[in-house]
Scaffold this active site. Structure first.
Site, PDB file in Angstrom:
ATOM      1  N   GLY A 181     159.508 -23.440  48.112  1.00  0.00           N
ATOM      2  CA  GLY A 181     158.743 -23.062  46.938  1.00  0.00           C
ATOM      3  C   GLY A 181     158.898 -21.579  46.664  1.00  0.00           C
ATOM      4  O   GLY A 181     159.341 -20.808  47.529  1.00  0.00           O
ATOM      5  N   GLN A 218     156.514 -13.331  43.812  1.00  0.00           N
ATOM      6  CA  GLN A 218     157.665 -13.079  44.670  1.00  0.00           C
ATOM      7  C   GLN A 218     158.907 -12.666  43.881  1.00  0.00           C
ATOM      8  O   GLN A 218     159.875 -12.182  44.467  1.00  0.00           O
ATOM      9  CB  GLN A 218     157.975 -14.308  45.518  1.00  0.00           C
ATOM     10  CG  GLN A 218     156.895 -14.604  46.553  1.00  0.00           C
ATOM     11  CD  GLN A 218     157.230 -15.837  47.358  1.00  0.00           C
ATOM     12  OE1 GLN A 218     157.039 -16.957  46.886  1.00  0.00           O
ATOM     13  NE2 GLN A 218     157.749 -15.639  48.553  1.00  0.00           N
ATOM     14  N   CYS A 246     158.222 -17.675  55.106  1.00  0.00           N
ATOM     15  CA  CYS A 246     157.948 -17.093  53.788  1.00  0.00           C
ATOM     16  C   CYS A 246     159.136 -16.228  53.385  1.00  0.00           C
ATOM     17  O   CYS A 246     159.586 -15.381  54.171  1.00  0.00           O
ATOM     18  CB  CYS A 246     156.672 -16.258  53.814  1.00  0.00           C
ATOM     19  SG  CYS A 246     156.255 -15.543  52.197  1.00  0.00           S
ATOM     20  N   LEU A 247     159.637 -16.440  52.189  1.00  0.00           N
ATOM     21  CA  LEU A 247     160.793 -15.683  51.719  1.00  0.00           C
ATOM     22  C   LEU A 247     160.511 -14.189  51.635  1.00  0.00           C
ATOM     23  O   LEU A 247     161.446 -13.388  51.605  1.00  0.00           O
ATOM     24  CB  LEU A 247     161.228 -16.200  50.352  1.00  0.00           C
ATOM     25  CG  LEU A 247     161.616 -17.683  50.267  1.00  0.00           C
ATOM     26  CD1 LEU A 247     161.978 -18.049  48.831  1.00  0.00           C
ATOM     27  CD2 LEU A 247     162.756 -18.008  51.208  1.00  0.00           C
ATOM     28  N   HIS A 250     150.949 -23.285  50.246  1.00  0.00           N
ATOM     29  CA  HIS A 250     151.592 -22.000  50.525  1.00  0.00           C
ATOM     30  C   HIS A 250     151.766 -21.207  49.224  1.00  0.00           C
ATOM     31  O   HIS A 250     151.487 -19.996  49.174  1.00  0.00           O
ATOM     32  CB  HIS A 250     152.947 -22.250  51.195  1.00  0.00           C
ATOM     33  CG  HIS A 250     153.696 -21.016  51.588  1.00  0.00           C
ATOM     34  ND1 HIS A 250     153.932 -20.668  52.897  1.00  0.00           N
ATOM     35  CD2 HIS A 250     154.273 -20.030  50.839  1.00  0.00           C
ATOM     36  CE1 HIS A 250     154.626 -19.532  52.933  1.00  0.00           C
ATOM     37  NE2 HIS A 250     154.847 -19.131  51.693  1.00  0.00           N
ATOM     38  N   GLU A 251     152.225 -21.896  48.155  1.00  0.00           N
ATOM     39  CA  GLU A 251     152.451 -21.202  46.884  1.00  0.00           C
ATOM     40  C   GLU A 251     151.136 -20.863  46.186  1.00  0.00           C
ATOM     41  O   GLU A 251     151.013 -19.796  45.561  1.00  0.00           O
ATOM     42  CB  GLU A 251     153.339 -22.045  45.971  1.00  0.00           C
ATOM     43  CG  GLU A 251     154.692 -22.411  46.568  1.00  0.00           C
ATOM     44  CD  GLU A 251     155.409 -21.225  47.183  1.00  0.00           C
ATOM     45  OE1 GLU A 251     155.354 -20.118  46.603  1.00  0.00           O
ATOM     46  OE2 GLU A 251     156.012 -21.391  48.260  1.00  0.00           O
ATOM     47  N   HIS A 270     149.931 -17.708  47.534  1.00  0.00           N
ATOM     48  CA  HIS A 270     150.624 -16.549  46.958  1.00  0.00           C
ATOM     49  C   HIS A 270     149.957 -16.106  45.657  1.00  0.00           C
ATOM     50  O   HIS A 270     149.792 -14.901  45.405  1.00  0.00           O
ATOM     51  CB  HIS A 270     152.088 -16.891  46.680  1.00  0.00           C
ATOM     52  CG  HIS A 270     153.012 -16.602  47.820  1.00  0.00           C
ATOM     53  ND1 HIS A 270     153.165 -15.348  48.364  1.00  0.00           N
ATOM     54  CD2 HIS A 270     153.857 -17.407  48.513  1.00  0.00           C
ATOM     55  CE1 HIS A 270     154.056 -15.385  49.346  1.00  0.00           C
ATOM     56  NE2 HIS A 270     154.495 -16.627  49.458  1.00  0.00           N
TER      57      HIS A 270
END
Length: 379
Positions: free
Chosen positions: A255, A260, A301-302, A343-344, A347
């Protein structure tokens, strides 16, 4: 490149997104990165031209990176405009040149729009004794041989290899590679340091931990009034996902949230692990309901991709979100998909998974983690 386009929508199409990506050393990202930092690809050397039928198309730059370019091919030129209206078909062609020093001996095409037929032809001087082979990959599958070989024909000293597939699935990637007989083998270059996962994500345009945009709650969209802004944010997320997936295999799905990619708005896209799954677009999402039953799985996490953290999450969740036209939605997600979505959503609330970890626990390094490329497991 030749594309036959059919407008199946309800609005006229005024531009088409074309991408040019080069990789001199497939499978050796650190070597390629070092090459393009010292010798970036330029539009001057590409000499890009485009036509819609007989009409020249103007173009504008969307992204200009060392080894990756995106341009909008406009259905217009200095003399006239020629939009593709609903129900109409047309053919566009565009050409560009890249030197062998920057290109590499491969060609890859990702299927990003519904496609009836994909055909690739490669032409070489027959005296170079070319050989051609190919692979196919998807969101969840690693590279596998093409199901049919490239057909070879010869004409006046030119060897032509042609490969065709019908109705390729969305998000599939097809790669053709070739080898040419050479009397002078290539000399190896001095090896470059291997970049860290976080360095690769930075190069792909992903905002990294420490940037305030990641800890600031994202601003919701006023829908449908801000539909254009929402569409633009979602497109930026899909573009970011394409760049990231070129660098890493995501066996669990993945995702990306708008902060991000430095867009402080409440939009996220989740890619399920199934090969044929469509992206899940979430606008103004929030948790409406969560199960009391939870589990703990490792997440990455990116925005700090060098580590993985063990994070507790509900096994089932209902997300309230909004369509672009303003329609409110409630959608239930379970198990791994619930984890990806939560998770998203975190963010967009200015939270990172570190904030969700149990007290006293810390992330582990990628080298310690043993789940890369594998899906989460549930009993």
């Amino acid at each position: 490149m030749r594309r036959r386009l059919h407008n199946t929508g309800t609005e006229p199409v005024t531009r088409y997104l074309a991408r040019i990506a080069v990789d001199r050393y497939p499978g050796e990202p650190e070597r390629s990165n070092a090459l393009y930092r010292s010798r970036p690809l330029t539009f001057d050397e590409l000499q890009l031209t485009a036509h819609c039928g007989d009409e020249p198309m103007t173009w504008t730059v969307k992204h200009d990176r060392d080894a990756f370019k995106e341009v909008w091919l406009e259905f217009a030129n200095a003399r006239t405009r020629f939009p593709l209206y609903p129900g109409q078909e047309t053919e566009i062609t565009y050409t560009y040149s890249v030197s062998e020093a920057l290109w590499g001996r491969w060609f890859q095409r990702a299927v990003r729009l519904p496609t009836r037929q994909l055909s690739v032809s490669l032409a070489f001087p027959a005296t170079l004794q070319p050989t051609v082979w190919g692979t196919e990959s998807s969101l969840t599958a690693t590279f596998a041989p093409l199901r049919t070989p490239a057909e070879r024909t010869e004409d006046e000293g030119t060897a032509v290899f042609t490969w065709t597939t019908l109705d390729p699935p969305l998000h599939a990637r097809f790669r053709l590679e070739w080898h040419l007989k050479s009397d002078t083998p290539e000399q190896p270059e001095e090896s470059a340091p291997v970049p860290t996962p976080s360095t690769l994500m930075t190069q792909a345009g992903i905002v990294q931990e420490g940037d305030p945009v990641l800890t600031t709650p994202a601003r919701p969209f006023d829908l449908p009034a801000e539909a254009d802004q929402a569409h633009a944010a979602v497109q930026a997320l899909l573009d970011g996902i394409d760049r990231v997936r070129a660098l890493h295999t995501f066996g669990k799905g993945m995702g990306l949230a708008a902060p991000q990619v430095n867009i402080a708005r409440a939009a996220a896209v989740v890619i399920p692990p199934a090969a044929d799954a469509q992206p899940i677009v979430l606008l103004n999402p929030s948790v409406a309901e969560a199960s009391t039953e939870m589990d703990r799985q490792y997440e990455g996490c990116l925005s700090f991709f060098d580590v993985r953290g063990l994070v507790p999450r509900p096994l089932s969740v209902v997300i309230a979100h909004t369509d672009v036209d303003g329609t409110p939605r409630l959608t239930r997600f379970e198990h791994g998909l619930a984890r990806l979505v939560l998770h998203e959503v975190d963010h967009l609330q200015g939270l990172l998974y570190r904030d969700r970890m149990d007290p006293g626990t810390e992330p582990i390094t990628v080298d310690e983690y043993r789940g890369t490329g594998k899906n989460w497991t549930y009993s």
